[in-house]
Design an enzyme around this catalytic site. Structure first.
Site, short mmCIF file in Angstrom:
data_model
loop_
_atom_site.label_atom_id
_atom_site.label_comp_id
_atom_site.label_asym_id
_atom_site.label_seq_id
_atom_site.Cartn_x
_atom_site.Cartn_y
_atom_site.Cartn_z
N HIS A 75 4.01 7.04 5.34
CA HIS A 75 2.71 7.68 5.68
C HIS A 75 1.78 7.13 6.82
CE1 HIS A 75 0.41 5.19 2.83
NE2 HIS A 75 -0.63 5.71 3.65
N ASP A 76 2.23 5.76 7.10
CA ASP A 76 1.30 4.80 8.05
C ASP A 76 2.18 4.44 9.15
OD1 ASP A 76 -1.09 5.06 6.97
OD2 ASP A 76 -1.01 3.26 5.83
N GLU A 100 1.25 5.91 12.58
CA GLU A 100 -0.07 5.79 12.87
C GLU A 100 -0.04 3.98 13.04
OE1 GLU A 100 -4.33 5.49 13.38
OE2 GLU A 100 -2.93 7.25 13.37
N ASP A 101 0.69 3.20 12.61
CA ASP A 101 0.38 1.51 12.70
C ASP A 101 1.23 1.10 13.54
OD1 ASP A 101 -1.86 2.06 11.30
OD2 ASP A 101 -0.94 1.47 9.49
N ASP A 129 -3.32 8.52 -1.35
CA ASP A 129 -3.63 7.57 -0.49
C ASP A 129 -5.09 7.04 -0.62
OD1 ASP A 129 -3.68 5.72 1.77
OD2 ASP A 129 -4.75 7.10 3.12
N HIS A 159 0.79 -1.30 -0.08
CA HIS A 159 -0.01 -0.04 0.09
C HIS A 159 0.97 1.31 -0.02
CE1 HIS A 159 -3.09 2.99 0.99
NE2 HIS A 159 -2.41 3.40 2.15
#
Length: 757
Positions: free
Chosen positions: A92-93, A96-97, A159, A67
């Site tokens: 970008h994630d 967050e993750d 995204d 992704h």
């Protein structure tokens, strides 16, 4: 670069090969661009993200790292962004993750990448959460971060693009939520930033997931008509090619086919069929100018040459060359009459203009060392400034806030002059009052009218391109609530609402005092349950509205309120009675169930939102059918869980549903019909044609005798040989409506037949 190739060659498993091949493709696209070749930092970001997401999979089953690579690929290949954006997309994630922090990103990749990743983290998980207020706040974060560094929203759009391309793996209710949010917010944002190709794809994908059958139908019709379109294009463009060759111009001519979403949108708005849309084909001439400074003149030279071949439509010349759109778009649009008797739009633009048309402001940046917004993007700066002004004024209602932003996203431009000749860009459809607020809040709030081209006009007068406007004011003038009905810009609306809210707060305080004194007389307290009951009784949506109405004496509290609060009797407006019945029994009478207090289905804890709800002849009374879109069997529908945990049913294309999908996405349900033609529904068809003796008799014969359909009401008027009429019928489903319309088309003289939605 050699080290990277060695790394990729060490792929051991098919999965590793899949990931490494995808990253190599990204690198190849980046190396083919005009950016400075910072391969090391991109490779470092890839390896970091790959390690951080190790072992995690998407719903589709593929490794999660695919992704971020795909998002970076879109940023690089489709937006033309450079290494900073590619690194940010890959990472970008991560915050967050995983357990990594923004500080970790800053230490390894520097402050700029960290700032963008931080901005993306703040708005992760979709724009909206569970509550409306939280949703509005998250959207404000998106816009605030965007105004700090536009790349945040560009990567967020990338995204969203990849999420839309892989939406099949999501359950239907999530598909509607994500598709609705995309159509409501992301597609307009992409359009406002000049990302035309991306905007079009986002719209089409949203359409595909919300209305799969309609999408497939239009795709099939486009395929069937492809050959005749190709023939029209070849015949139309050959003389143009000959003329451009003689002029020694380096060019290419492309066919631009209207997208399925645009076609469907036009069919809905104009109530016409696919066959009645005549602008499906347009022609685009893209040329390489001999001198960069002469490209505007060369556009006009091409226009002069082709208008000698075909007659041009005098009212359809669009000059976006001297006055580019706010998103940077430049081109000359002209509509020509083909030899086959069809109007065809021709868009003339240079290769530079074409690149900006496809990639928007990102194309400007491709030629710069730095990525900061400069004066070249002045219009974008103005737009961001307007967004900031709206953000400065706190909106209590998420829907109001979204509406205000959308006014700015969708607006096309006109050019208006001040009394001193200064040019101002305004949205099309704006009024003199909008113009007043655009210049200054004081001017707007004290506006009593205007002079447009030296003629006195009311403040609601709509402006046109080229108008010269002088605003007239009076110190005794005050903002009126009715102004909100005719202003069309986000700025004017937000300013009027802010002023009215300030005044409303005073009325609210007065209302609180009156309510408290009233309840004290009857030994009651102003608890939330008491206020909710009063809102229900007086048919007011929000407690604040109730208090304001009490404060300005539009609601007078009395004995019936006391009786209601003490439970002595039910008022006529008691919730539980159905106010609007969209369906009738076969004999045209209401069902017995509808004659007693309605028992709606209530969503309990543990309810599975991923499973569709089925509406059948027996349970249809358990759902709420709203006035806004009047769905009947055969329509694409969805469910929405309201504040009382009941389920509303809307068409998926309903404007109210669009807002609900964007603002309350987690309350959306997949809904399907399971009806068996036992219940009748209202449907309205409008007809128009050339009047003659016996026309009405033929129409009623087709409906009543041939099709055995009950006509509920018929209204016909005739003027100078042309008649207009509306037929209110009782039908079982949307298929009945189509059969009726097909049969009516066979009547001689009936020119237009359309369903009123």
């Amino acid at each position: 670069m050699d080290e990277q190739n060695i790394t990729i060659q060490k792929a051991e498993t098919p999965e590793d090969k899949l990931v490494n091949d995808a990253f190599q493709h990204l690198l190849d696209c980046y190396l083919a661009s005009r950016h400075r070749k910072k391969v090391d930092i991109i490779t470092k970001a890839f390896n970091f993200a790959k390690q951080a997401h190790k072992g995690v999979r998407r719903l589709s089953g593929e490794p999660y790292i695919m992704h971020p690579i795909a998002v970076a690929q879109i940023a690089c290949e489709e937006m033309g962004l450079g290494s900073t954006s590619i690194c940010s997309a890959l990472l970008h994630d991560v915050v967050e993750d995983t357990d990594y922090t923004v500080e970790d990103i800053e230490n390894i990749f520097g402050p700029k990448v960290a700032q963008i990743v931080d901005g993306l983290t703040k708005i992760s998980g979709g724009i909206f959460g569970e509550q409306a207020s939280a949703q509005a706040e998250n959207f404000k974060k998106l816009l605030l971060t965007m105004s700090d560094d536009i790349r945040v929203i560009l990567i967020k759009i990338c995204d969203r693009m990849h999420n839309m391309r892989t939406l099949e793996s999501q359950p239907a209710n999530k598909q509607y939520k994500i598709a609705g949010e995309t159509l409501y917010i992301y597609a307009p944002l992409a359009n406002r930033l000049g990302l035309n190709k991306i905007k079009t794809e986002l719209e089409n994908l949203s359409f595909k997931f919300e209305h799969p059958e309609k999408y497939a139908s239009i795709e099939q019709k486009l395929m069937i008509t492809q050959e005749s379109r190709d023939e029209l294009f070849d015949n139309f463009t050959q003389p143009i090619k000959d003329a451009l060759d003689k002029m020694g111009i380096e060019y290419e001519i492309k066919a631009r086919v209207k997208s399925p979403y645009s076609i469907w949108n036009k069919m809905q708005n104009k109530h016409i069929s696919f066959e009645q849309i005549y602008d499906i084909l347009a022609v685009r001439i893209i040329f390489k100018p001999k001198k960069a400074e002469e490209e505007v003149n060369e556009c006009f030279n091409i226009y002069v040459a082709i208008s000698q071949i075909y007659k041009s439509h005098p009212d359809r010349l669009r000059d976006w060359l001297n006055h580019p759109k706010a998103n940077g778009y430049q081109a000359l649009h002209v509509t020509l009459m083909s030899k086959q008797g069809r109007w065809i739009e021709v868009q003339i633009r240079s290769d530079r203009m074409n690149e900006i048309a496809e990639q928007g402001f990102a194309a400007h940046w491709k030629y710069k060392d730095g990525f900061e917004i400069t004066e070249d993007e002045g219009e974008l700066n103005n737009w961001l400034l307007t967004i900031k002004e709206i953000l400065d004024d706190p909106q209590p209602d998420a829907m109001d806030f979204l509406d205000a932003i959308k006014l700015n996203l969708f607006a096309s431009e006109i050019f208006v002059f001040t009394p001193k000749g200064e040019i101002k860009t305004m949205p099309a459809g704006c009024t003199a009052l909008d113009f007043a607020f655009q210049i200054h809040t004081f001017l707007g709030s004290h506006c009593i009218g205007a002079k447009v081209n030296h003629k006195l006009v009311p403040m609601s007068h709509k402006l046109e391109s080229g108008d010269q406007v002088e605003i007239l004011t009076s110190n005794s003038q005050h903002v009126q609530a009715s102004w909100i009905n005719f202003v069309s810009t986000a700025k004017a609306r937000s300013k009027i609402q802010a002023i009215l809210r300030r005044e409303g707060r005073e009325l609210q305080k007065r209302g609180e005092e009156i309510l408290r004194e009233f309840l004290q007389r009857y030994s009651m307290e102003p608890t939330s349950s008491v206020i909710d009951k009063l809102c229900e009784l007086h048919e007011v949506d929000k407690p604040d509205e109730l208090l304001v109405s009490i404060g300005d004496k539009t609601i007078i509290l009395g004995d019936k309120d006391v009786d209601e609060l003490n439970g002595k009797k039910k008022s006529s407006s008691t919730i539980g009675w159905r106010k609007f019945v969209p369906f009738l029994g076969k004999d045209g009478s209401k069902n017995k169930q509808q004659e007693t207090a309605q028992q709606y289905f209530v969503v309990k804890e543990g309810f599975n939102k991923k499973k569709p709800i089925y509406i059948n002849d027996d349970n249809i009374n358990q759902f709420i059918f709203k006035h806004c879109c009047h769905p009947i069997p055969g329509d694409d529908i969805l469910g929405f869980i309201d504040n009382k945990n009941r389920i509303e049913i809307h068409k998926r294309s309903c404007s109210v549903a669009s807002k609900l999908k964007s603002s309350y996405g987690n309350r959306i349900l997949d809904a399907k019909w399971d009806m068996h033609k036992r219940i009748l529904f209202d449907a309205t068809i409008s007809i128009r044609g050339i009047d003659r003796i016996g026309m009405l008799n033929e129409v009623t014969k087709v409906i009543s005798e041939q099709l055995n359909v009950n006509i509920h009401k018929i209204v016909i008027s005739c003027d100078q040989g042309i008649f207009d009429g509306t037929l209110e019928l009782l039908v079982h489903d949307r298929d009945d409506v189509q059969i009726i319309m097909t049969n009516l088309k066979a009547i001689n003289g009936l020119q237009e037949i359309k369903q009123i939605l």
